[in-house]
Motif scaffolding. Structure first.
Motif, PDB file in Angstrom:
ATOM      1  N   LEU A   1       1.346   9.476   4.883  1.00  0.00           N
ATOM      2  CA  LEU A   1       0.939  10.804   5.323  1.00  0.00           C
ATOM      3  C   LEU A   1       0.410  11.639   4.159  1.00  0.00           C
ATOM      4  CD1 LEU A   1       3.788  11.684   7.861  1.00  0.00           C
ATOM      5  CD2 LEU A   1       1.427  11.040   8.374  1.00  0.00           C
ATOM      6  N   TYR A   2       0.943  11.388   2.976  1.00  0.00           N
ATOM      7  CA  TYR A   2       0.526  12.160   1.807  1.00  0.00           C
ATOM      8  C   TYR A   2      -0.755  11.598   1.184  1.00  0.00           C
ATOM      9  CZ  TYR A   2       0.852  14.767  -2.573  1.00  0.00           C
ATOM     10  OH  TYR A   2       0.588  15.594  -3.636  1.00  0.00           O
ATOM     11  N   TYR A   3      -0.825  10.275   1.030  1.00  0.00           N
ATOM     12  CA  TYR A   3      -1.960   9.664   0.322  1.00  0.00           C
ATOM     13  C   TYR A   3      -3.014   9.062   1.250  1.00  0.00           C
ATOM     14  CZ  TYR A   3       0.979   9.882  -3.863  1.00  0.00           C
ATOM     15  OH  TYR A   3       1.763  10.305  -4.899  1.00  0.00           O
ATOM     16  N   GLY A   4      -2.645   8.734   2.471  1.00  0.00           N
ATOM     17  CA  GLY A   4      -3.525   7.987   3.345  1.00  0.00           C
ATOM     18  C   GLY A   4      -4.822   8.693   3.681  1.00  0.00           C
ATOM     19  N   LYS A   5      -5.899   7.908   3.718  1.00  0.00           N
ATOM     20  CA  LYS A   5      -7.242   8.341   4.105  1.00  0.00           C
ATOM     21  C   LYS A   5      -7.900   9.283   3.101  1.00  0.00           C
ATOM     22  CE  LYS A   5      -6.423   7.620   9.029  1.00  0.00           C
ATOM     23  NZ  LYS A   5      -6.559   8.138  10.409  1.00  0.00           N
ATOM     24  N   THR A   6      -7.219   9.575   1.994  1.00  0.00           N
ATOM     25  CA  THR A   6      -7.865  10.374   0.942  1.00  0.00           C
ATOM     26  C   THR A   6      -8.628   9.488  -0.016  1.00  0.00           C
ATOM     27  OG1 THR A   6      -5.899  10.282  -0.484  1.00  0.00           O
ATOM     28  CG2 THR A   6      -6.053  12.120   1.072  1.00  0.00           C
ATOM     29  N   GLU A   7      -8.239   8.202  -0.087  1.00  0.00           N
ATOM     30  CA  GLU A   7      -8.873   7.249  -0.988  1.00  0.00           C
ATOM     31  C   GLU A   7      -8.516   5.846  -0.527  1.00  0.00           C
ATOM     32  OE1 GLU A   7      -7.189   7.254  -4.899  1.00  0.00           O
ATOM     33  OE2 GLU A   7      -5.221   7.860  -4.177  1.00  0.00           O
ATOM     34  N   THR A   8      -9.191   4.854  -1.105  1.00  0.00           N
ATOM     35  CA  THR A   8      -8.816   3.469  -0.846  1.00  0.00           C
ATOM     36  C   THR A   8      -7.532   3.174  -1.597  1.00  0.00           C
ATOM     37  OG1 THR A   8     -11.123   2.827  -0.584  1.00  0.00           O
ATOM     38  CG2 THR A   8      -9.534   1.073  -1.023  1.00  0.00           C
ATOM     39  N   ILE A   9      -6.527   2.679  -0.893  1.00  0.00           N
ATOM     40  CA  ILE A   9      -5.209   2.486  -1.490  1.00  0.00           C
ATOM     41  C   ILE A   9      -4.907   1.002  -1.651  1.00  0.00           C
ATOM     42  CG2 ILE A   9      -2.728   2.823  -1.180  1.00  0.00           C
ATOM     43  CD1 ILE A   9      -3.363   5.400   0.294  1.00  0.00           C
ATOM     44  N   VAL A  10      -4.650   0.610  -2.884  1.00  0.00           N
ATOM     45  CA  VAL A  10      -4.145  -0.723  -3.168  1.00  0.00           C
ATOM     46  C   VAL A  10      -2.630  -0.687  -3.028  1.00  0.00           C
ATOM     47  CG1 VAL A  10      -3.946  -2.558  -4.881  1.00  0.00           C
ATOM     48  CG2 VAL A  10      -6.035  -1.198  -4.752  1.00  0.00           C
ATOM     49  N   CYS A  11      -2.083  -1.621  -2.295  1.00  0.00           N
ATOM     50  CA  CYS A  11      -0.635  -1.635  -2.041  1.00  0.00           C
ATOM     51  C   CYS A  11      -0.033  -2.948  -2.531  1.00  0.00           C
ATOM     52  CB  CYS A  11      -0.360  -1.456  -0.547  1.00  0.00           C
ATOM     53  SG  CYS A  11       1.394  -1.311  -0.134  1.00  0.00           S
ATOM     54  N   LEU A  12       0.994  -2.841  -3.332  1.00  0.00           N
ATOM     55  CA  LEU A  12       1.744  -3.994  -3.825  1.00  0.00           C
ATOM     56  C   LEU A  12       3.070  -4.074  -3.079  1.00  0.00           C
ATOM     57  CD1 LEU A  12       2.290  -6.311  -5.874  1.00  0.00           C
ATOM     58  CD2 LEU A  12       3.241  -4.563  -7.410  1.00  0.00           C
TER      59      LEU A  12
END
Length: 282
Positions: free
Chosen positions: A201-212
């Motif tokens: 909710l905080y970071y989503g859709k603001t940038e492409t997110i790499v997730c480990l």
């Protein structure tokens, strides 16, 4: 300097071993046949991970007081138990049992690189050769899609014979995509699902997110979800530390059809980044 055993070298036949470890994780457990318990994930200076548990219930408070996540400790007087099942938390086929004879001594911090056991998505999807991973593994990719949190059945939840309440927990499903556009469906459950939702909710859709994803389990062939979290041990990290130090990281993740020498060098850097991570306490 004391002669510490490596976790790889501890044995049920040696009850006088001394090990130097970092407490990577600590979590409460609840088993239908054993009741409440306390488990740990230890890491030594070789990057070897091993599960530990408190053998006696009356010792749990003592170990909660002297073992904390991120701290380095010297352990003596413990027992080692062989794990004779394929289904386990770590690659090691041994577990450390913390007993009333176990002594815990503070130790100076040490650097350790924990090697990431990142699996290609094709391995996860190839059910003909892999029905279920015997121990937890690591995964990396872009977050392609996130579904809203929901309640799902969870057979791993213990329940007494007199209680017929449904075994349900909150969960959140999300899809990871790799370099080649291959996707896997992942599911976080319980407290980890709530944390993932807050981050999304905080970071989503603001940038492409790499997730480990660290220490997640491949699920069985009959499960529509490919990878699921394991209570207590699984973690996730958005845009993991180190991406900025790896040249063209995002380009490498997004691109798979370039075959120049320059791209090959970049891919080598990418592979190196995913081969290990620092577990040094901040």
């Amino acid at each position: 300097m004391a002669n510490f055993k490596k976790l790889d070298d501890v044995s049920p036949n040696k009850d006088d071993s001394s090990v130097l470890v970092r407490v990577s994780k600590m979590w409460d457990t609840l088993e239908a046949d054993q009741g409440e318990g306390l488990s740990f994930l230890f890491v030594d200076n070789q990057g070897t991970k091993m599960q530990a548990f408190v053998e006696q219930a009356n010792q749990m408070n003592r170990f909660k007081r002297c073992l904390h996540e991120g701290e380095c400790k010297i352990l003596t007087g413990f027992s080692v138990i062989m794990v004779d099942t394929e289904f386990r938390l770590t690659e090691a086929r041994k577990k450390i049992a913390l007993t009333s004879n176990t002594e815990v001594t503070p130790a100076a911090d040490f650097d350790v690189f924990v090697h990431l056991d990142i699996l290609p998505y094709e391995y996860v999807l190839d059910y003909s050769s892999n029905v279920q991973s015997s121990f937890t593994r690591d995964f990396l990719g872009f977050i392609y899609e996130v579904k809203i949190t929901k309640l799902t059945e969870d057979d791993s939840i213990p329940r007494n014979t007199l209680n017929d309440a449904p075994k349900i927990t909150n969960s959140i499903d999300f899809t990871l995509q790799d370099n080649d556009g291959v996707r896997i469906l992942c599911r976080a459950k319980g407290a980890l699902a709530a944390k993932f939702l807050r981050f999304w909710l905080y970071y989503g859709k603001t940038e492409t997110i790499v997730c480990l994803l660290t220490d997640w389990r491949i699920l069985g062939i009959d499960d529509p979800v490919h990878v699921g979290s394991e209570e207590g041990i699984s973690t996730f990290e958005f845009n993991p530390i180190g991406i900025d130090e790896v040249d063209y990281f995002t380009d490498i993740m997004c691109s798979s059809d370039q075959d120049s020498e320059e791209v090959e060098e970049q891919e080598m850097e990418f592979d190196y980044f995913n081969g290990c991570k620092s577990d040094n306490k901040k």
